[in-house]
Enzyme design. Structure first.
Site, PDB file in Angstrom:
ATOM      1  N   SER A 129       0.817  -1.210   0.000  1.00 18.40           N
ATOM      2  CA  SER A 129       0.000   0.000   0.000  1.00 18.40           C
ATOM      3  C   SER A 129       0.848   1.256   0.000  1.00 18.40           C
ATOM      4  CB  SER A 129      -0.895   0.039   1.239  1.00 18.40           C
ATOM      5  OG  SER A 129      -1.598   1.272   1.245  1.00 18.40           O
ATOM      6  N   LYS A 183      -4.658  -6.661   3.543  1.00 17.64           N
ATOM      7  CA  LYS A 183      -4.683  -5.537   2.594  1.00 17.64           C
ATOM      8  C   LYS A 183      -6.136  -5.181   2.245  1.00 17.64           C
ATOM      9  CE  LYS A 183      -3.178  -2.363  -0.223  1.00 17.64           C
ATOM     10  NZ  LYS A 183      -3.973  -2.169  -1.362  1.00 17.64           N
ATOM     11  N   HIS A 186      -7.334  -3.186   5.046  1.00 17.76           N
ATOM     12  CA  HIS A 186      -6.720  -1.848   4.944  1.00 17.76           C
ATOM     13  C   HIS A 186      -7.540  -0.993   3.973  1.00 17.76           C
ATOM     14  CE1 HIS A 186      -4.392   1.031   2.597  1.00 17.76           C
ATOM     15  NE2 HIS A 186      -3.716   1.292   3.698  1.00 17.76           N
ATOM     16  N   ASN A 187      -7.863  -1.562   2.820  1.00 21.42           N
ATOM     17  CA  ASN A 187      -8.607  -0.797   1.817  1.00 21.42           C
ATOM     18  C   ASN A 187     -10.024  -0.478   2.287  1.00 21.42           C
ATOM     19  OD1 ASN A 187      -6.297  -1.218   0.320  1.00 21.42           O
ATOM     20  ND2 ASN A 187      -7.401  -1.573  -1.578  1.00 21.42           N
ATOM     21  N   GLU A 190      -9.730   2.306   4.449  1.00 15.18           N
ATOM     22  CA  GLU A 190      -9.461   3.459   3.567  1.00 15.18           C
ATOM     23  C   GLU A 190     -10.783   4.005   2.999  1.00 15.18           C
ATOM     24  OE1 GLU A 190      -6.382   2.683   0.485  1.00 15.18           O
ATOM     25  OE2 GLU A 190      -7.860   3.301  -0.990  1.00 15.18           O
TER      26      GLU A 190
HETATM   27  C1  6PG Z   1      -3.274   1.437  -1.548  1.00 11.98           C
HETATM   28  C2  6PG Z   1      -4.622   1.604  -2.206  1.00 11.98           C
HETATM   29  C3  6PG Z   1      -4.701   0.959  -3.532  1.00 11.98           C
HETATM   30  C4  6PG Z   1      -6.107   1.004  -4.133  1.00 11.98           C
HETATM   31  C5  6PG Z   1      -6.486   2.325  -4.656  1.00 11.98           C
HETATM   32  C6  6PG Z   1      -7.796   2.368  -5.434  1.00 11.98           C
HETATM   33  O1  6PG Z   1      -3.283   0.913  -0.458  1.00 11.98           O
HETATM   34  O2  6PG Z   1      -2.253   1.853  -2.115  1.00 11.98           O
HETATM   35  O3  6PG Z   1      -5.572   1.001  -1.388  1.00 11.98           O
HETATM   36  O4  6PG Z   1      -4.316  -0.384  -3.380  1.00 11.98           O
HETATM   37  O5  6PG Z   1      -6.172   0.121  -5.164  1.00 11.98           O
HETATM   38  O6  6PG Z   1      -6.545   3.230  -3.611  1.00 11.98           O
HETATM   39  O7  6PG Z   1      -8.830   1.694  -4.839  1.00 11.98           O
HETATM   40  P1  6PG Z   1     -10.344   1.941  -5.331  1.00 11.98           P
HETATM   41  O8  6PG Z   1     -10.277   2.124  -6.814  1.00 11.98           O
HETATM   42  O9  6PG Z   1     -11.109   0.734  -4.965  1.00 11.98           O
HETATM   43  O10 6PG Z   1     -10.777   3.183  -4.639  1.00 11.98           O
END
Ligand code: 6PG
Length: 469
Positions: A129, A183, A186-187, A190
């Site tokens: 990430s 991960k 994590h997302n 996010e």
């Molecule tokens: C990271 C992000 C990355 C992710 C993008 C887009 O940890 O660097 O999570 O892996 O793919 O942020 O995600 P979305 O297109 O689903 O918003």
């Protein structure tokens, strides 16, 4: 013949930047990309004059690697990963290691690692990430696989990872698909953070009428306090940028329809499978889904025009309280994500160390934040913590902000500013801390129409009542 430390396949931006990061840290990297022109372009430009060797076949790539060989895949998640593994298996030898660094679905990684390990190869599925910049300067890395596999790649991962006070943001997460699982969470967190921030913006912008310049200041200030994080920092930057063509804040010129690649949705689906409530994260995924219905929303907005959009209270106090509401909502969002990790740890036998996971999220990744120091500390103090909100530090933080949180949500509702994630966080808090919920009535209804039975609070046993007397 000169041999290379690692081979990397897939030279899209993330792959290129990881190669540059490895090279900068003293590793010799051989690279391959399906399209030759991409490889040539990379070697001519960003890779020029570096210890990077371009090759044009998988056979040449494998032939150049020190044994046991390490091959890092940065290809598109899904079938391309399986195809690449199939091809590599004809060239590699038992004991060699394949690492998948894309955003693969954790169940795919479970399957792949079982298959590959049964054939004698080693496999790591790793979350990486930090976006493009993280990949180049230091990402947070979440590798899952056997200890034997991890030992082979540990020196490279520690060298390229982000550092917080000298600590590399990488740890061996657990077996098989655990790295990609973490991960995914994590997302999901996010997604929650981004939606909560977007709601705070909406309350202040649409509700209070703050300009982009004022928002820039508010977010800069928030970035000095407990909300301090990468996402708050970039949000503050975003408000400061003016569109060259129109002279308007660029953010106002951007179509309000959010994209997504699926990791947030996977987390929601998995949470439903495991029966773990993550309402803030679900609300964040659904808010993106709803945003995509731009045409329908436009139509509905003229059917239901909002008339009462004006706030009459103290704007300064309310802005501060919005920060409190954001912080309290964020605590509940992380509590949900971490509760899901805890459940998955036992469901999939991942044996996750939540303190370590919070530690490696402190730097490099998209959700990096001061807040994660406190999360990590809470799990260090009590590794069996049932829920983050019960940790003394977060309990205090919630109690201090509870009133402001409710006031902000009440105002948002009055102003007709939608706050799906913030209100999901508050409802999570109010539900989780309720010793009695109205589920007694649901049980009575189920028993009434379907004889589904119920248990009593005053006696052991299973009961059924003939309700219609
Ligand atoms: C990271 C992000 C990355 C992710 C993008 C887009 O940890 O660097 O999570 O892996 O793919 O942020 O995600 P979305 O297109 O689903 O918003």
């Amino acid at each position: 013949m000169e041999l290379y430390d690692i081979g990397l396949i897939g030279l899209a931006v993330m792959g290129q930047n990881l190669v540059l990061n490895m090279e900068r840290n003293g590793f010799k990297v051989a690279v391959y990309n399906r399209t030759r022109a991409t490889t040539d372009g990379f070697i001519r430009e960003k890779g020029a004059g570096k210890q990077i060797k371009a090759v044009y076949s998988l056979k040449d790539l494998v032939g150049l690697l020190k044994r046991p060989r390490k091959v890092f895949l940065m290809v598109k998640a899904g079938p391309p990963v399986d195809e690449m593994i199939q091809q590599l298996k004809t060239l590699l030898q038992p004991g060699d290691l394949i690492i998948d660094g894309g955003n693969s679905f954790f169940q795919d990684t479970e399957r792949r690692s079982r298959e590959i390990e049964s054939e004698g190869y080693l496999y790591i599925g790793t979350g990486v990430s930090g976006g493009e910049e993280g990949a180049l300067k230091g990402p947070s890395i979440m590798p899952g696989g056997s200890p034997e596999a991890y030992i082979l790649i540990e020196p490279i991962m520690k060298a390229i990872a982000a550092k917080v006070n000298g600590d590399p943001c990488v740890t061996h997460i657990g077996p098989r698909g655990s790295g990609h699982y973490v991960k995914m969470i994590h997302n999901a967190i996010e997604y929650g953070d981004m939606q909560l921030i977007a709601e705070a913006y909406d309350i202040l912008h649409r509700g209070l009428g703050l300009s982009a310049q004022e928002l820039h200041q508010v977010f800069s200030q928030w970035n000095e306090g407990p909300l301090s994080s990468y996402l708050i920092e970039i949000t503050s930057d975003i408000f400061a940028l003016t569109d060259g063509e129109t002279g308007q804040p660029l953010v106002d010129r951007i179509l309000d329809s959010a994209g997504q690649k699926g990791t947030g949705k996977w987390a929601s689906q998995n949470a439903f499978d495991l029966g773990i409530p993550i309402p803030t994260i679900n609300a964040a995924v659904e808010a993106r889904n709803l945003s995509a219905f731009k045409r329908e929303r436009e139509k509905a907005s003229s059917t239901f025009p909002v008339t009462s959009l004006s706030y009459s209270g103290n704007r300064r106090t309310f802005t501060e309280e919005t920060g409190d509401a954001l912080y309290a909502s964020k605590i509940c969002s992380y509590a949900q994500g971490l509760a899901l990790l805890r459940a998955a740890s036992s469901e999939y036998q991942y044996d996750l160390n939540l303190a370590e996971i919070a530690r490696i999220w402190r730097g490099g990744c998209i959700i990096r934040a001061r807040f994660l120091d406190d999360v990590s500390r809470a799990y260090q103090e009590d590794p069996d913590l049932l829920n983050l909100i019960l940790a003394p530090f977060f309990r205090e933080a919630l109690l201090q902000r509870q009133k402001a949180w409710r006031r902000v949500l009440k105002t948002a509702i009055e102003l007709a500013v939608p706050v799906p994630a913030m209100s999901a966080s508050l409802a999570y808090f109010d539900s989780y801390r309720s010793s009695r919920l109205p589920a007694n009535l649901i049980q009575a209804q189920r028993d009434y129409f379907g004889a589904h039975t119920y248990r009593r609070i005053d006696r052991e046993g299973i009961f059924h009542t003939e309700w219609k007397k």
